[in-house]
Enzyme design. Structure first.
Site, PDB file in Angstrom:
ATOM      1  N   PHE A  25       0.754  -1.361   0.020  1.00 46.45           N
ATOM      2  CA  PHE A  25       0.161  -0.042  -0.002  1.00 46.45           C
ATOM      3  C   PHE A  25       0.926   1.364  -0.029  1.00 46.45           C
ATOM      4  O   PHE A  25       1.951   1.287   0.677  1.00 46.45           O
ATOM      5  CB  PHE A  25      -0.850  -0.012   1.288  1.00 46.45           C
ATOM      6  CG  PHE A  25      -1.951   0.727   1.197  1.00 46.45           C
ATOM      7  CD1 PHE A  25      -3.038   0.541   0.233  1.00 46.45           C
ATOM      8  CD2 PHE A  25      -2.175   2.192   1.709  1.00 46.45           C
ATOM      9  CE1 PHE A  25      -4.112   1.474   0.239  1.00 46.45           C
ATOM     10  CE2 PHE A  25      -3.325   2.939   1.433  1.00 46.45           C
ATOM     11  CZ  PHE A  25      -4.283   2.588   0.732  1.00 46.45           C
ATOM     12  N   PHE A  60      -0.605  -3.029   8.021  1.00 42.69           N
ATOM     13  CA  PHE A  60      -1.128  -3.925   9.090  1.00 42.69           C
ATOM     14  C   PHE A  60      -0.785  -5.276   9.041  1.00 42.69           C
ATOM     15  O   PHE A  60      -0.644  -5.773   9.957  1.00 42.69           O
ATOM     16  CB  PHE A  60      -2.554  -3.580   9.245  1.00 42.69           C
ATOM     17  CG  PHE A  60      -3.383  -4.232  10.247  1.00 42.69           C
ATOM     18  CD1 PHE A  60      -3.489  -3.466  11.643  1.00 42.69           C
ATOM     19  CD2 PHE A  60      -4.096  -5.460  10.263  1.00 42.69           C
ATOM     20  CE1 PHE A  60      -3.928  -4.007  12.487  1.00 42.69           C
ATOM     21  CE2 PHE A  60      -4.685  -6.031  11.524  1.00 42.69           C
ATOM     22  CZ  PHE A  60      -4.499  -5.109  12.552  1.00 42.69           C
ATOM     23  N   VAL A  84       2.304   4.655   6.187  1.00 47.56           N
ATOM     24  CA  VAL A  84       0.910   4.921   6.559  1.00 47.56           C
ATOM     25  C   VAL A  84       0.957   6.490   6.662  1.00 47.56           C
ATOM     26  O   VAL A  84       1.574   7.323   7.448  1.00 47.56           O
ATOM     27  CB  VAL A  84       0.667   4.365   8.018  1.00 47.56           C
ATOM     28  CG1 VAL A  84      -0.591   4.464   8.539  1.00 47.56           C
ATOM     29  CG2 VAL A  84       1.115   2.796   8.016  1.00 47.56           C
ATOM     30  N   ILE A  85      -0.208   6.967   5.961  1.00 45.82           N
ATOM     31  CA  ILE A  85       0.056   8.292   5.650  1.00 45.82           C
ATOM     32  C   ILE A  85      -1.503   8.703   6.452  1.00 45.82           C
ATOM     33  O   ILE A  85      -2.673   8.207   5.956  1.00 45.82           O
ATOM     34  CB  ILE A  85      -0.193   8.874   4.105  1.00 45.82           C
ATOM     35  CG1 ILE A  85       1.260   8.493   3.801  1.00 45.82           C
ATOM     36  CG2 ILE A  85      -0.475  10.381   3.900  1.00 45.82           C
ATOM     37  CD1 ILE A  85       1.317   8.518   2.060  1.00 45.82           C
ATOM     38  N   GLY A  88      -8.381  11.442   7.033  1.00 41.83           N
ATOM     39  CA  GLY A  88      -9.227  12.076   7.822  1.00 41.83           C
ATOM     40  C   GLY A  88     -10.164  11.327   8.775  1.00 41.83           C
ATOM     41  O   GLY A  88     -11.155  11.672   9.416  1.00 41.83           O
ATOM     42  N   HIS A  91      -8.320   5.788  11.205  1.00 41.90           N
ATOM     43  CA  HIS A  91      -7.757   4.593  10.539  1.00 41.90           C
ATOM     44  C   HIS A  91      -6.293   4.629  10.802  1.00 41.90           C
ATOM     45  O   HIS A  91      -5.428   3.639  11.093  1.00 41.90           O
ATOM     46  CB  HIS A  91      -8.096   4.402   9.396  1.00 41.90           C
ATOM     47  CG  HIS A  91      -7.338   3.321   8.315  1.00 41.90           C
ATOM     48  ND1 HIS A  91      -6.260   3.516   7.653  1.00 41.90           N
ATOM     49  CD2 HIS A  91      -7.828   2.009   8.567  1.00 41.90           C
ATOM     50  CE1 HIS A  91      -6.165   2.132   7.071  1.00 41.90           C
ATOM     51  NE2 HIS A  91      -7.030   1.287   7.635  1.00 41.90           N
TER      52      HIS A  91
END
Length: 158
Positions: A25, A60, A84-85, A88, A91
């Protein structure tokens, strides 16, 4: 009396076996982290035959894959890379926190160093900066950490 100081170096880890666990991802950032890690290992004398790359779907899933790689293949070190960005929703906190906690557990339970090269950033711009532009390449830094830990652990108890 002299105090003995034990430190790792980057040379002792050159003959070791490395597993790189990469989350797919945010691949536009993660591929740069991977290239940085591979380049750092090569520059310090690690042959490509001593490196295996494992691809997880995302950050994850990295801890479980890292744990299974550590248990089943017994590398000298695992290098975890991902991004990991923040968005809003909450998460980000769940994924980033569980990834970091899980990788720490893998290292402690397996006795194999796990270098943390998973970016946890607030923006795409920060991710790009940390994957090879303004702020260096955190993948390369994680690889250097793995090299150093391999050398350091070889000296423990000597």
């Amino acid at each position: 009396m002299t105090v003995k100081v034990v430190e790792g170096d980057f040379l002792q880890g050159a003959s070791a076996k490395y597993a790189i666990v990469v989350g797919r991802f945010n691949s536009f950032v993660v591929e740069s982290l991977l290239e940085g890690a591979l380049d750092a290992l090569r520059r310090h004398g690690v042959a490509e035959s001593q490196i295996t790359v494992y691809r997880a779907p995302g950050a994850f899933e990295i801890p479980l894959l890292a744990q299974q790689v550590a248990v089943r293949t017994k590398p000298d070190a695992v290098i975890a890379l991902g991004a990991v960005i923040r968005g809003g929703t909450p998460h980000f906190e769940y994924v980033a926190g569980e990834c970091a906690k899980g990788l720490g557990q893998v290292s402690l339970q397996s006795g194999i160093p796990v270098a943390f090269g998973v970016l946890t950033v607030d923006s795409i711009e920060q991710a790009i900066e940390r994957s090879g532009t303004k702020a260096g390449n955190k993948g390369a830094e994680a690889a250097l950490s793995a090299l150093e830990m391999v050398g350091l652990l070889q000296q423990v108890g000597e």
